[in-house]
Design a protein around this motif. Structure first.
Motif, PDB file in Angstrom:
ATOM      1  N   ALA A 111      -0.036 -15.435 -51.769  1.00  0.00           N
ATOM      2  CA  ALA A 111      -1.121 -15.985 -52.579  1.00  0.00           C
ATOM      3  C   ALA A 111      -2.090 -14.866 -52.957  1.00  0.00           C
ATOM      4  O   ALA A 111      -2.814 -14.341 -52.105  1.00  0.00           O
ATOM      5  N   VAL A 112      -2.085 -14.494 -54.238  1.00  0.00           N
ATOM      6  CA  VAL A 112      -2.968 -13.443 -54.740  1.00  0.00           C
ATOM      7  C   VAL A 112      -3.567 -13.934 -56.051  1.00  0.00           C
ATOM      8  O   VAL A 112      -2.831 -14.235 -57.003  1.00  0.00           O
ATOM      9  N   ALA A 113      -4.874 -14.026 -56.113  1.00  0.00           N
ATOM     10  CA  ALA A 113      -5.537 -14.472 -57.336  1.00  0.00           C
ATOM     11  C   ALA A 113      -5.229 -13.516 -58.480  1.00  0.00           C
ATOM     12  O   ALA A 113      -5.025 -12.314 -58.274  1.00  0.00           O
ATOM     13  N   ARG A 114      -5.200 -14.038 -59.684  1.00  0.00           N
ATOM     14  CA  ARG A 114      -4.873 -13.214 -60.845  1.00  0.00           C
ATOM     15  C   ARG A 114      -5.796 -12.008 -60.958  1.00  0.00           C
ATOM     16  O   ARG A 114      -5.368 -10.913 -61.288  1.00  0.00           O
ATOM     17  N   ALA A 115      -7.068 -12.224 -60.681  1.00  0.00           N
ATOM     18  CA  ALA A 115      -8.036 -11.133 -60.809  1.00  0.00           C
ATOM     19  C   ALA A 115      -7.825 -10.032 -59.785  1.00  0.00           C
ATOM     20  O   ALA A 115      -8.299  -8.905 -59.968  1.00  0.00           O
ATOM     21  N   ASP A 116      -7.100 -10.332 -58.695  1.00  0.00           N
ATOM     22  CA  ASP A 116      -6.904  -9.358 -57.621  1.00  0.00           C
ATOM     23  C   ASP A 116      -5.545  -8.663 -57.681  1.00  0.00           C
ATOM     24  O   ASP A 116      -5.238  -7.821 -56.828  1.00  0.00           O
ATOM     25  N   ARG A 117      -4.734  -9.010 -58.664  1.00  0.00           N
ATOM     26  CA  ARG A 117      -3.363  -8.491 -58.662  1.00  0.00           C
ATOM     27  C   ARG A 117      -3.270  -7.013 -59.009  1.00  0.00           C
ATOM     28  O   ARG A 117      -2.378  -6.320 -58.521  1.00  0.00           O
ATOM     29  N   ALA A 118      -4.158  -6.529 -59.835  1.00  0.00           N
ATOM     30  CA  ALA A 118      -4.128  -5.094 -60.152  1.00  0.00           C
ATOM     31  C   ALA A 118      -4.339  -4.278 -58.889  1.00  0.00           C
ATOM     32  O   ALA A 118      -3.629  -3.282 -58.648  1.00  0.00           O
TER      33      ALA A 118
END
Length: 833
Positions: free
Chosen positions: A270-277
């Protein structure tokens, strides 16, 4: 693109291919899950060319290493493992695709294909007196507890989802309610399913198939399957859910009878879209859907690596060090070594902080160079939704004016062209380019035309300076409203008694009355169905206009894209738009315009009939003519200087509330919204942009009706007659005055559209079903409740040596083939995962 009724091209192959259902992710909070389009049929070569190809690094199984763990990003841990519950999401469906039977999977053109891992054959063996489908199961197919998959599992799922037992908390029962009985065939490997009435989309049923231990009782269905599955039957099995660390681990299934999974395990993180970079830069993910900014950063890292520039050089070129010019560096050094100790300390701290940022960016870029960006188009499109329940958009002329003001091509190009993806706006609400049922029906509404948009607004009474004009005296207005209300009540009673019955002989009234008008609209047999629909919808709106509350509203929908037909939580709320606007019947002039548009839609439906000549005339003009789009007699469009003034009517300015999500992952959507605002402003339509949190955007605004304009995405469906019907179904008034809208968040619909969906779902002739769906789409365009803008881009970051995974386009992953490419050595290909 081909039009409705146009002959189709070549016939597709019928060889079965084993593909699992794909997941379709929508941007913003409106994430809704379904598959892609049904049937094996022909498609125009031009349409097929517009479809984006898969980009998933295909590799033969003998080129894929055995072993290894794939770390795959998901939006969140699942709240339930039961895809048929209201709060199922994309992660629920992804797990189901890997661990449960999918009787049909989707190929690269989104066609259902029989899955030989579970079925030998499945076909309609009887049509009279009733439809009977015979499933012949793969004799090796067993659940993880060793029990054979069989009729008992089919029966349990049917009973749970049929809707007859309300103890089961199901989000949907489409298709299962049509089943009359399920029997064992000649042996344990045969299952006979008899339908009470014909069902075209029977291939959508029993995917995923749950074991009878899950479906057999309300308790196990409602609660037991939320956190665990008592048995599975896929290439992977559910090993563990670690809610503390946000991981779901799927392990290779030792009882799997098909081709074994290449990977030892898959970990869904589970990784939020904003944290994927950041997660990719830290090297903690192998596969993740990403946004455009992250994709651009990976592309820069790859470019620098190929050019021999390390991360430090990259940081100075386009990272945190790129703003440091020689003069700035010299000044900074001088200050750091100057006599002002306080200033020197401050500058030294800033320099140290900047150096750390440069070093961190350089390290991250070196890591990101190990990934590639795989891109395609999702089987989902972003649309502009126009709330037709109340306010100015309750008038179909205003909705059409909004649509004619928008340049869809420009919007599609702004999103897709920079990514190198096909930028053709969708021509259908129900299928996408490359799919068998696709036909461009947008001509039923028309392309961007500023003059036409202004003419439509003028006909609806919205003119420059209208906001400064005082309305008619209060007594007259009050009397008109009283008469309108009484007329609405009478019409409502009439609708209650006769709506849905046999059509009246002869032509019917084409339109409804304007406020205070008492004369009947002109009759037009080509628009009979449409006029009935418009009047019925208007009557329902009149009854609910004064109390625009959604209290008691139950909305059944789908959650996360592409992951197979799951539905979001029911939304029960109060507080729709509080503008108190009464919804008036269309004017006779509007009825003429409605007749012309619906005649055009009818002609697109059939290519013949009463509306064909009008449609051909309109098609020749392209720009629109008086009496076709804007009614005959409409005042000439105002000049550009006058159009720049705010439009108004009866002392009220024309202003629409445009609701957009404000989260960090919605930048692209807001940029599209800004372009739309400018396009509407050009025709005199003012917008009030309201930015809300991503969490509340869909639930508190779109679903509850608290908006005029909104941008969100819908998936295409493999079974549109079943899956798309609730999205476009005509809203019905509830006893408390609210509207029951299902998933029709634009609140615009007609009886005829509903009838076409029902007819499509009830025919076993595949081409006839597709043609009926195309007819429904032409009428959806004409109603102007939603305007498809562009197919959503699909951007996926993947480790460079990861194969058979990435951007699947219209298809879906075959989980057992995903893995890491073998390394070439002097002894042959090998890889140590």
């Amino acid at each position: 693109m081909s039009q409705i009724g146009a002959p189709r091209g070549r016939t597709c192959s019928t060889s079965p291919r084993s593909r699992t259902l794909r997941s379709v992710a929508t941007l913003t909070s409106a994430v809704l899950a379904v598959a892609v389009l049904a049937g094996c049929s022909s498609t125009d070569e031009a349409d097929e060319a517009r479809a984006a190809a898969q980009d998933n690094a295909p590799a033969a199984r003998d080129k894929v290493a055995d072993g290894g763990t794939l770390r795959w990003a998901v939006d969140a841990l699942p709240t339930t493992l039961n895809t048929f519950q209201a709060d199922a999401d994309g992660t629920t469906s992804r797990i189901a695709g890997a661990v449960l039977p999918s009787l049909y999977t989707l190929d690269e053109r989104g066609r259902p294909r029989l899955n030989p891992d579970y079925l030998e054959t499945a076909q309609v063996v009887e049509t009279e007196p009733k439809q009977v489908v015979l499933y012949k199961l793969n004799q090796q197919a067993v659940w993880s507890d060793g029990r054979e998959i069989g009729a008992a599992d089919f029966v349990a799922q049917w009973r749970a989802l049929s809707g007859r037992d309300t103890a089961y908390w199901t989000a949907r029962n489409s298709g299962y309610e049509r089943i009359e009985k399920i029997e064992r065939g000649k042996n344990d490997l045969e299952v006979r399913v008899t339908f009470s009435k014909p069902y075209a989309d029977w291939q959508s049923l029993f995917t995923p198939l749950y074991p009878k231990q899950v479906m057999g009782s309300p308790n196990s269905f409602n609660d037991g399957a939320r956190t665990t599955l008592k048995a599975t039957a896929g290439p992977f099995l559910l090993k563990a859910i670690d809610r503390k660390n946000g991981d779901v681990t799927l392990a290779r299934n030792p009882r799997w009878w098909g081709q074994p999974a290449k990977l030892d395990s898959m970990v869904l993180k589970a990784v939020a879209r904003a944290d994927r970079a950041d997660a990719l830069a830290a090297g903690t993910l192998d596969l993740a859907e990403i946004d455009r900014s992250t994709a651009e950063r990976i592309s820069l890292a790859l470019r620098d690596a190929r050019a021999g520039r390390g991360g430090a050089q990259a940081a100075l070129a386009h990272g945190p060090g790129s703003s440091i010019t020689p003069s700035k560096a010299l000044k900074s050094w001088a200050l750091a070594h100057g006599s002002d100790e306080g200033k020197a300390a401050e500058v030294k701290a800033a320099r140290e902080k900047n150096q750390k940022a440069i070093a961190a960016y350089a390290t991250a870029q070196d890591t990101l160079a190990k990934y590639v960006v795989r891109k395609s188009l999702e089987p989902a499109y972003t649309q502009l939704s126009l709330n037709g329940e109340s306010g100015p958009l309750a008038d179909e002329r205003v909705r059409r004016a909004v649509a004619r003001a928008i340049n869809r091509q420009e919007l599609a190009e702004s999103v897709l062209k920079p990514l190198g993806l096909p930028a053709e706006p969708p021509g259908s609400h129900l299928a996408l380019a490359g799919q068998a049922a696709y036909a461009d029906s947008s001509d039923a509404l028309g392309n961007q035309d500023t003059a036409e948009a202004r003419a439509l607004l003028a006909d609806a009474g919205w003119v420059p300076g209208g906001a400064a004009r005082k309305p008619a005296d209060a007594g007259t207005k009050a009397g008109s409203e009283a008469e309108e209300k009484a007329a609405g009540q009478k019409a409502g009673e009439k609708e209650k008694a006769g709506e849905g019955g046999a059509k009246k002989e002869g032509a019917e009234k084409e339109g409804a009355e304007k406020e205070g008008a008492k004369k009947d609209a002109a009759k037009d047999s080509a628009a009979t169905d449409a006029a009935k629909d418009s009047a019925a919808a208007t009557d329902a709106k009149k009854q609910a206009a004064d109390t625009a509350s959604d209290e008691g509203l139950y909305i059944v929908g789908d959650d996360k894209p592409g992951e197979r037909r799951a539905a979001p939580a029911p939304v029960i709320g109060a507080g729709g738009p509080e503008n108190g606007t009464n919804i008036l019947a269309p004017a006779p002039a509007a009825a003429r315009q409605s007749a012309a548009l619906l005649a055009r839609a009818e002609a697109l439906d059939t290519g013949t009939g009463a509306g064909a000549h009008a449609a051909q005339t309109i098609a020749r003009t392209d720009k629109g003519v008086a009496g076709a789009y804007a009614p005959r007699g409409t005042a000439a469009p105002v000049t550009a200087p006058e159009a720049s003034k705010a439009l108004g009517k009866d002392g009220k300015a024309l202003s629409l509330r445009f609701v957009l999500p404000s989260g960090p992952g919605s930048e692209s959507l807001r940029a599209v919204g800004d372009r739309i605002v400018r396009m509407l402003d050009a025709v005199g339509i003012r917008t009030e942009v309201t930015k809300v949190s991503d969490d509340s955007f869909f639930k508190d605004h779109v679903a509850s009706g608290d908006y005029d304009l909104a941008l969100y995405s819908w998936p295409a469906s493999a079974f549109p007659a079943t899956d798309a019907r609730p999205i476009f179904a005509k809203p019905e008034p509830a006893s408390d005055g609210s509207l029951l809208v299902e998933q029709n968040y634009s609140r615009v619909g007609t009886d005829r559209i509903d009838q076409l969906f029902d007819q499509a779902a009830g025919t076993l002739d595949e081409e006839e079903a597709r043609e009926l769906v195309r007819q429904a789409d032409a009428r959806i365009w004409a109603a102007a409740g939603s305007i498809p803008l562009y197919q959503r881009p699909q951007l996926v970051a993947a480790k460079a040596d990861l194969v058979n995974a990435g951007a699947w386009g219209l298809a879906g992953p075959r989980y057992q083939d995903i893995g890491f490419k073998k390394r070439e050595t002097s002894k042959g290909a090998e890889r140590t995962p």
